[in-house]
Motif scaffolding. Structure first.
Motif, PDB file in Angstrom:
ATOM      1  N   GLN A   1       6.070  11.457  14.212  1.00 36.47           N
ATOM      2  CA  GLN A   1       6.400  11.385  13.199  1.00 36.47           C
ATOM      3  C   GLN A   1       6.674  10.709  12.083  1.00 36.47           C
ATOM      4  O   GLN A   1       8.023   9.783  12.618  1.00 36.47           O
ATOM      5  N   GLY A   2       6.185   9.912  11.391  1.00 34.39           N
ATOM      6  CA  GLY A   2       6.205   9.267  10.067  1.00 34.39           C
ATOM      7  C   GLY A   2       5.737   8.221   8.860  1.00 34.39           C
ATOM      8  O   GLY A   2       4.796   9.611   9.122  1.00 34.39           O
ATOM      9  N   SER A   3       5.926   7.621   8.362  1.00 33.99           N
ATOM     10  CA  SER A   3       5.496   6.891   7.347  1.00 33.99           C
ATOM     11  C   SER A   3       3.933   5.671   8.276  1.00 33.99           C
ATOM     12  O   SER A   3       4.774   5.653   8.402  1.00 33.99           O
ATOM     13  N   VAL A   4       2.842   6.368   7.024  1.00 29.50           N
ATOM     14  CA  VAL A   4       1.822   5.160   7.753  1.00 29.50           C
ATOM     15  C   VAL A   4       0.806   4.714   6.203  1.00 29.50           C
ATOM     16  O   VAL A   4       1.150   5.863   5.106  1.00 29.50           O
ATOM     17  N   VAL A   5       0.243   3.891   6.148  1.00 26.17           N
ATOM     18  CA  VAL A   5      -0.225   3.621   4.706  1.00 26.17           C
ATOM     19  C   VAL A   5      -2.106   3.722   5.738  1.00 26.17           C
ATOM     20  O   VAL A   5      -2.927   4.368   4.514  1.00 26.17           O
ATOM     21  N   SER A   6      -2.403   3.711   6.728  1.00 20.26           N
ATOM     22  CA  SER A   6      -3.748   4.855   6.751  1.00 20.26           C
ATOM     23  C   SER A   6      -3.802   4.835   8.492  1.00 20.26           C
ATOM     24  O   SER A   6      -2.535   4.889   9.335  1.00 20.26           O
ATOM     25  N   ALA A   7      -4.179   5.737   8.830  1.00 20.37           N
ATOM     26  CA  ALA A   7      -5.292   6.663  10.071  1.00 20.37           C
ATOM     27  C   ALA A   7      -5.989   6.584   9.826  1.00 20.37           C
ATOM     28  O   ALA A   7      -6.706   6.558   9.276  1.00 20.37           O
ATOM     29  N   THR A   8      -6.764   6.275  11.536  1.00 19.01           N
ATOM     30  CA  THR A   8      -8.209   5.964  11.836  1.00 19.01           C
ATOM     31  C   THR A   8      -8.590   7.050  12.936  1.00 19.01           C
ATOM     32  O   THR A   8      -7.155   7.403  14.103  1.00 19.01           O
ATOM     33  N   ILE A   9      -8.390   8.709  12.583  1.00 18.24           N
ATOM     34  CA  ILE A   9      -9.306   9.597  13.273  1.00 18.24           C
ATOM     35  C   ILE A   9     -10.648  10.220  14.183  1.00 18.24           C
ATOM     36  O   ILE A   9     -11.331   9.680  13.287  1.00 18.24           O
TER      37      ILE A   9
ATOM     38  N   ALA B   1       0.885  -1.166   0.286  1.00 14.80           N
ATOM     39  CA  ALA B   1      -0.193  -0.223  -0.241  1.00 14.80           C
ATOM     40  C   ALA B   1       1.114   1.363   0.670  1.00 14.80           C
ATOM     41  O   ALA B   1       1.508   0.993   0.763  1.00 14.80           O
ATOM     42  N   LYS B   2       0.464   2.021  -0.390  1.00 16.26           N
ATOM     43  CA  LYS B   2       1.260   3.837  -0.760  1.00 16.26           C
ATOM     44  C   LYS B   2       1.606   3.973   0.555  1.00 16.26           C
ATOM     45  O   LYS B   2       0.217   3.688   0.851  1.00 16.26           O
ATOM     46  N   SER B   3       2.194   5.314   1.659  1.00 11.00           N
ATOM     47  CA  SER B   3       2.012   5.277   2.468  1.00 11.00           C
ATOM     48  C   SER B   3       2.322   7.173   2.056  1.00 11.00           C
ATOM     49  O   SER B   3       2.166   7.862   1.419  1.00 11.00           O
ATOM     50  N   PHE B   4       1.901   7.862   3.310  1.00  9.68           N
ATOM     51  CA  PHE B   4       2.111   8.695   3.819  1.00  9.68           C
ATOM     52  C   PHE B   4       2.875   9.658   5.356  1.00  9.68           C
ATOM     53  O   PHE B   4       2.400   8.239   5.710  1.00  9.68           O
ATOM     54  N   LYS B   5       2.947  10.459   5.129  1.00  8.91           N
ATOM     55  CA  LYS B   5       3.508  10.867   6.043  1.00  8.91           C
ATOM     56  C   LYS B   5       2.226  11.606   7.124  1.00  8.91           C
ATOM     57  O   LYS B   5       1.198  12.753   6.812  1.00  8.91           O
TER      58      LYS B   5
ATOM     59  N   VAL C   1      -6.247   7.670  18.504  1.00 12.98           N
ATOM     60  CA  VAL C   1      -5.510   7.600  16.606  1.00 12.98           C
ATOM     61  C   VAL C   1      -5.217   6.025  16.541  1.00 12.98           C
ATOM     62  O   VAL C   1      -4.017   5.602  17.481  1.00 12.98           O
ATOM     63  N   THR C   2      -5.902   5.735  15.676  1.00 17.34           N
ATOM     64  CA  THR C   2      -4.284   4.303  15.159  1.00 17.34           C
ATOM     65  C   THR C   2      -3.851   4.576  13.774  1.00 17.34           C
ATOM     66  O   THR C   2      -3.795   5.461  12.648  1.00 17.34           O
ATOM     67  N   LEU C   3      -2.991   4.521  14.028  1.00 22.38           N
ATOM     68  CA  LEU C   3      -1.817   4.274  12.940  1.00 22.38           C
ATOM     69  C   LEU C   3      -2.078   2.962  12.284  1.00 22.38           C
ATOM     70  O   LEU C   3      -0.917   2.806  13.024  1.00 22.38           O
ATOM     71  N   ARG C   4      -1.569   2.359  11.209  1.00 21.16           N
ATOM     72  CA  ARG C   4      -1.218   1.365  10.345  1.00 21.16           C
ATOM     73  C   ARG C   4      -0.309   1.676   9.575  1.00 21.16           C
ATOM     74  O   ARG C   4      -0.155   2.258   8.538  1.00 21.16           O
ATOM     75  N   MET C   5       1.288   1.023   9.998  1.00 22.77           N
ATOM     76  CA  MET C   5       2.206   1.567   9.662  1.00 22.77           C
ATOM     77  C   MET C   5       2.332   0.540   8.752  1.00 22.77           C
ATOM     78  O   MET C   5       3.404   1.547   7.965  1.00 22.77           O
ATOM     79  N   ASP C   6       2.184  -0.407   8.157  1.00 12.10           N
ATOM     80  CA  ASP C   6       2.478  -1.406   6.516  1.00 12.10           C
ATOM     81  C   ASP C   6       1.716  -2.065   6.611  1.00 12.10           C
ATOM     82  O   ASP C   6       0.455  -2.347   7.123  1.00 12.10           O
ATOM     83  N   ASP C   7       1.425  -2.897   5.190  1.00 11.66           N
ATOM     84  CA  ASP C   7       0.458  -3.635   5.319  1.00 11.66           C
ATOM     85  C   ASP C   7       0.637  -5.321   5.978  1.00 11.66           C
ATOM     86  O   ASP C   7       0.121  -5.629   6.161  1.00 11.66           O
ATOM     87  N   ALA C   8       1.551  -5.611   6.849  1.00 11.20           N
ATOM     88  CA  ALA C   8       1.670  -6.147   7.481  1.00 11.20           C
ATOM     89  C   ALA C   8       1.119  -6.444   8.822  1.00 11.20           C
ATOM     90  O   ALA C   8       0.955  -7.470   9.708  1.00 11.20           O
ATOM     91  N   GLY C   9       0.374  -5.406   9.053  1.00 12.55           N
ATOM     92  CA  GLY C   9      -0.847  -5.125  10.316  1.00 12.55           C
ATOM     93  C   GLY C   9      -0.068  -4.242  11.875  1.00 12.55           C
ATOM     94  O   GLY C   9      -0.403  -3.942  12.058  1.00 12.55           O
TER      95      GLY C   9
ATOM     96  N   ALA D   1      -3.311   6.969   1.604  1.00 14.15           N
ATOM     97  CA  ALA D   1      -2.689   8.236   0.888  1.00 14.15           C
ATOM     98  C   ALA D   1      -3.801   8.645  -0.211  1.00 14.15           C
ATOM     99  O   ALA D   1      -4.299   7.957  -0.658  1.00 14.15           O
ATOM    100  N   ASP D   2      -3.601  10.096  -0.578  1.00 15.57           N
ATOM    101  CA  ASP D   2      -4.427  10.395  -2.279  1.00 15.57           C
ATOM    102  C   ASP D   2      -5.363  10.680  -1.003  1.00 15.57           C
ATOM    103  O   ASP D   2      -6.286  10.765  -2.216  1.00 15.57           O
ATOM    104  N   HIS D   3      -5.707  10.594  -0.379  1.00 15.79           N
ATOM    105  CA  HIS D   3      -7.261  11.212   0.283  1.00 15.79           C
ATOM    106  C   HIS D   3      -7.896  12.805   0.197  1.00 15.79           C
ATOM    107  O   HIS D   3      -5.987  13.324  -0.349  1.00 15.79           O
ATOM    108  N   ALA D   4      -8.222  13.298  -0.337  1.00 13.97           N
ATOM    109  CA  ALA D   4      -9.183  14.361  -0.831  1.00 13.97           C
ATOM    110  C   ALA D   4      -8.895  14.676   0.445  1.00 13.97           C
ATOM    111  O   ALA D   4      -8.834  14.789   2.055  1.00 13.97           O
TER     112      ALA D   4
END
Length: 71
Positions: A18-26, A2-6, A51-59, A37-40
């Protein structure tokens, strides 16, 4: 992969994360906001919650408690 974002989570005193994640739930006023990534572009109020930050595809996941603010 998955594409990540900062993500940067700041408090009045310091940078909490501070770091890269593939998703964030706020936590928002109308419920939890899922961001990928690429959210409007978005401006929203944050309410106290988790806040839940998913760091990578592995979970690999990081959890942070937050108060009020904005995203």
């Amino acid at each position: 992969m998955a594409k990540s974002f900062k993500v940067v989570i700041v408090t009045p005193d310091k940078t909490a994360y501070q770091g890269s994640v593939v998703s964030a739930t706020i936590p928002g006023l109308a419920g939890y906001i899922g961001i990928w990534a690429d959210h409007a572009p978005l401006v929203a109020a944050v309410v106290p919650g988790m806040v839940t930050l998913r760091m990578d595809d592995a979970g690999s996941t990081k959890y942070l408690a937050v108060g009020t603010g904005f995203v």
